[in-house]
Scaffold this motif. Sequence first.
Motif, PDB file in Angstrom:
ATOM      1  N   UNK A  58       0.830  -1.212   0.000  1.00  8.94           N
ATOM      2  CA  UNK A  58       0.000   0.000   0.000  1.00  8.94           C
ATOM      3  C   UNK A  58       0.857   1.252   0.000  1.00  8.94           C
ATOM      4  N   UNK A  59       0.220   2.402  -0.276  1.00  9.95           N
ATOM      5  CA  UNK A  59       0.934   3.677  -0.398  1.00  9.95           C
ATOM      6  C   UNK A  59       1.765   4.006   0.839  1.00  9.95           C
ATOM      7  N   UNK A  60       1.246   3.692   2.018  1.00 12.05           N
ATOM      8  CA  UNK A  60       1.925   4.071   3.268  1.00 12.05           C
ATOM      9  C   UNK A  60       3.030   3.086   3.651  1.00 12.05           C
ATOM     10  N   UNK A  61       3.186   1.995   2.938  1.00 13.53           N
ATOM     11  CA  UNK A  61       4.211   1.000   3.264  1.00 13.53           C
ATOM     12  C   UNK A  61       4.757   0.403   1.968  1.00 13.53           C
ATOM     13  N   UNK A  62       5.364   1.276   1.137  1.00 13.64           N
ATOM     14  CA  UNK A  62       5.835   0.841  -0.169  1.00 13.64           C
ATOM     15  C   UNK A  62       7.210   0.200  -0.085  1.00 13.64           C
ATOM     16  N   UNK A  63       7.393  -0.838  -0.881  1.00 10.42           N
ATOM     17  CA  UNK A  63       8.713  -1.424  -1.077  1.00 10.42           C
ATOM     18  C   UNK A  63       8.928  -1.515  -2.588  1.00 10.42           C
ATOM     19  N   UNK A  64       9.874  -0.745  -3.072  1.00 10.13           N
ATOM     20  CA  UNK A  64      10.096  -0.669  -4.514  1.00 10.13           C
ATOM     21  C   UNK A  64      10.969  -1.829  -4.984  1.00 10.13           C
ATOM     22  N   UNK A  98      17.513   1.851  -3.888  1.00 10.43           N
ATOM     23  CA  UNK A  98      17.574   2.653  -2.659  1.00 10.43           C
ATOM     24  C   UNK A  98      17.082   1.931  -1.399  1.00 10.43           C
ATOM     25  N   UNK A  99      17.734   0.822  -0.990  1.00 14.10           N
ATOM     26  CA  UNK A  99      17.295   0.112   0.219  1.00 14.10           C
ATOM     27  C   UNK A  99      17.412   0.990   1.464  1.00 14.10           C
ATOM     28  N   UNK A 100      16.516   0.765   2.409  1.00 16.80           N
ATOM     29  CA  UNK A 100      16.524   1.463   3.697  1.00 16.80           C
ATOM     30  C   UNK A 100      16.272   2.964   3.564  1.00 16.80           C
ATOM     31  N   UNK A 101      15.668   3.399   2.462  1.00 19.93           N
ATOM     32  CA  UNK A 101      15.419   4.828   2.262  1.00 19.93           C
ATOM     33  C   UNK A 101      13.985   5.175   2.669  1.00 19.93           C
ATOM     34  N   UNK A 102      13.833   5.909   3.746  1.00 20.61           N
ATOM     35  CA  UNK A 102      12.546   6.405   4.211  1.00 20.61           C
ATOM     36  C   UNK A 102      11.516   5.274   4.226  1.00 20.61           C
ATOM     37  N   UNK A 103      10.301   5.547   3.702  1.00 15.13           N
ATOM     38  CA  UNK A 103       9.247   4.522   3.716  1.00 15.13           C
ATOM     39  C   UNK A 103       8.967   4.001   2.320  1.00 15.13           C
ATOM     40  N   UNK A 104       9.963   4.058   1.436  1.00 11.75           N
ATOM     41  CA  UNK A 104       9.733   3.678   0.045  1.00 11.75           C
ATOM     42  C   UNK A 104      10.681   2.563  -0.397  1.00 11.75           C
ATOM     43  N   UNK A 106      12.899  -1.414   0.342  1.00  9.46           N
ATOM     44  CA  UNK A 106      13.101  -2.673   1.040  1.00  9.46           C
ATOM     45  C   UNK A 106      14.053  -2.451   2.214  1.00  9.46           C
ATOM     46  N   UNK A 107      13.782  -3.127   3.294  1.00 15.24           N
ATOM     47  CA  UNK A 107      14.664  -3.070   4.449  1.00 15.24           C
ATOM     48  C   UNK A 107      15.756  -4.137   4.320  1.00 15.24           C
ATOM     49  N   UNK A 108      16.713  -4.068   5.201  1.00 13.67           N
ATOM     50  CA  UNK A 108      17.750  -5.089   5.253  1.00 13.67           C
ATOM     51  C   UNK A 108      17.133  -6.475   5.456  1.00 13.67           C
ATOM     52  N   UNK A 109      16.128  -6.554   6.322  1.00 13.72           N
ATOM     53  CA  UNK A 109      15.473  -7.839   6.580  1.00 13.72           C
ATOM     54  C   UNK A 109      14.731  -8.344   5.346  1.00 13.72           C
ATOM     55  N   UNK A 131      24.441   9.447   3.933  1.00 14.71           N
ATOM     56  CA  UNK A 131      24.216   8.413   4.941  1.00 14.71           C
ATOM     57  C   UNK A 131      23.278   7.324   4.425  1.00 14.71           C
ATOM     58  N   UNK A 132      22.396   7.683   3.489  1.00 10.74           N
ATOM     59  CA  UNK A 132      21.511   6.678   2.903  1.00 10.74           C
ATOM     60  C   UNK A 132      22.281   5.739   1.987  1.00 10.74           C
ATOM     61  N   UNK A 133      23.221   6.277   1.242  1.00 16.27           N
ATOM     62  CA  UNK A 133      24.056   5.415   0.400  1.00 16.27           C
ATOM     63  C   UNK A 133      24.974   4.535   1.234  1.00 16.27           C
ATOM     64  N   UNK A 134      25.440   5.039   2.369  1.00 22.17           N
ATOM     65  CA  UNK A 134      26.246   4.188   3.260  1.00 22.17           C
ATOM     66  C   UNK A 134      25.409   3.029   3.777  1.00 22.17           C
ATOM     67  N   UNK A 135      24.162   3.307   4.143  1.00 25.91           N
ATOM     68  CA  UNK A 135      23.277   2.243   4.618  1.00 25.91           C
ATOM     69  C   UNK A 135      23.019   1.223   3.514  1.00 25.91           C
ATOM     70  N   UNK A 136      22.854   1.703   2.276  1.00 24.14           N
ATOM     71  CA  UNK A 136      22.621   0.800   1.156  1.00 24.14           C
ATOM     72  C   UNK A 136      23.823  -0.114   0.926  1.00 24.14           C
ATOM     73  N   UNK A 137      25.028   0.433   1.023  1.00 24.17           N
ATOM     74  CA  UNK A 137      26.220  -0.399   0.853  1.00 24.17           C
ATOM     75  C   UNK A 137      26.297  -1.465   1.933  1.00 24.17           C
ATOM     76  N   UNK A 138      25.884  -1.115   3.137  1.00 24.92           N
ATOM     77  CA  UNK A 138      25.891  -2.091   4.227  1.00 24.92           C
ATOM     78  C   UNK A 138      24.904  -3.221   3.953  1.00 24.92           C
TER      79      UNK A 138
END
Length: 247
Positions: A58-64, A98-104, A106-109, A131-138
């Motif tokens: 849904x719009x409020x919990x998107x995973x691209x 763009x993993x781990x970016x805001x609410x749009x 996929x998370x690490x899990x 910092x978002x790109x650092x999180x994505x690399x991780x």
Amino acid sequence: MHVKTLDERVVSRAKARGLDALVYAPHFTRLPDIRTRAERFSDDDLLVVPAREVFTGPWYDRRHLLAVGLSDPVPDFISFRGALDEFIRQDAAVLVPHPEMLNVSCSRDDVAANRDALDAVETYNAKCLPHQNRAARAVARETGHPAFGSSYAHFRRTVGEAWTAFEDAIDDESDLVSALRTGAPRRVVHRGGVGHRLRSLAEFTHLGYENSWGKLDRLFLSGTEPTHPSNVAYGGRFDDVFAYAQG
């Protein structure tokens, strides 16, 4: 990998930046239209590959998810699992932008839990903050996925700010899909300096427009929009994985 805008000026800029290919995946546009426009702007010097960045959930919990090599259209706002199953059925390359970016994102899990279904994780996105790109690399490092990078250009001037450099030649769409699915050797490259940071910041601020509820009202309430699961073009194939309850 990838851009949201495509016209003569985008093609000219891509060539001037030394790019051999663009992945074109505009929001809320059906695959046949994307493919037609990609073919129009491809030539001997620049390959334009059609793709879809699908908004799952849904719009409020998107995973691209970014799918390259689709043969059949896939709508937005279907379940995450429903989208993955359809991409796998079509033998598409499935990428995590763009993993781990805001609410749009996929998370690490999410990435770890679906490791075998995902072919690469974006580790540099010109629209993201440092910092978002650092999180994505991780995320890529910890889940063991190959990397990719992109300008994610919504603005023409961002094209060529970041790219993925493969060791082997990419001559057509099938070459790219194969390279992504097999983990072919590649490097993630991006420009630097004040100009790069300013262009990246302009892209990031564009998120306010992209995520406005006004845009939601215009796009997804009637069910007639091009990538709405209820659109007649999909023939009801995705009714069972529609992310919203249907009354």
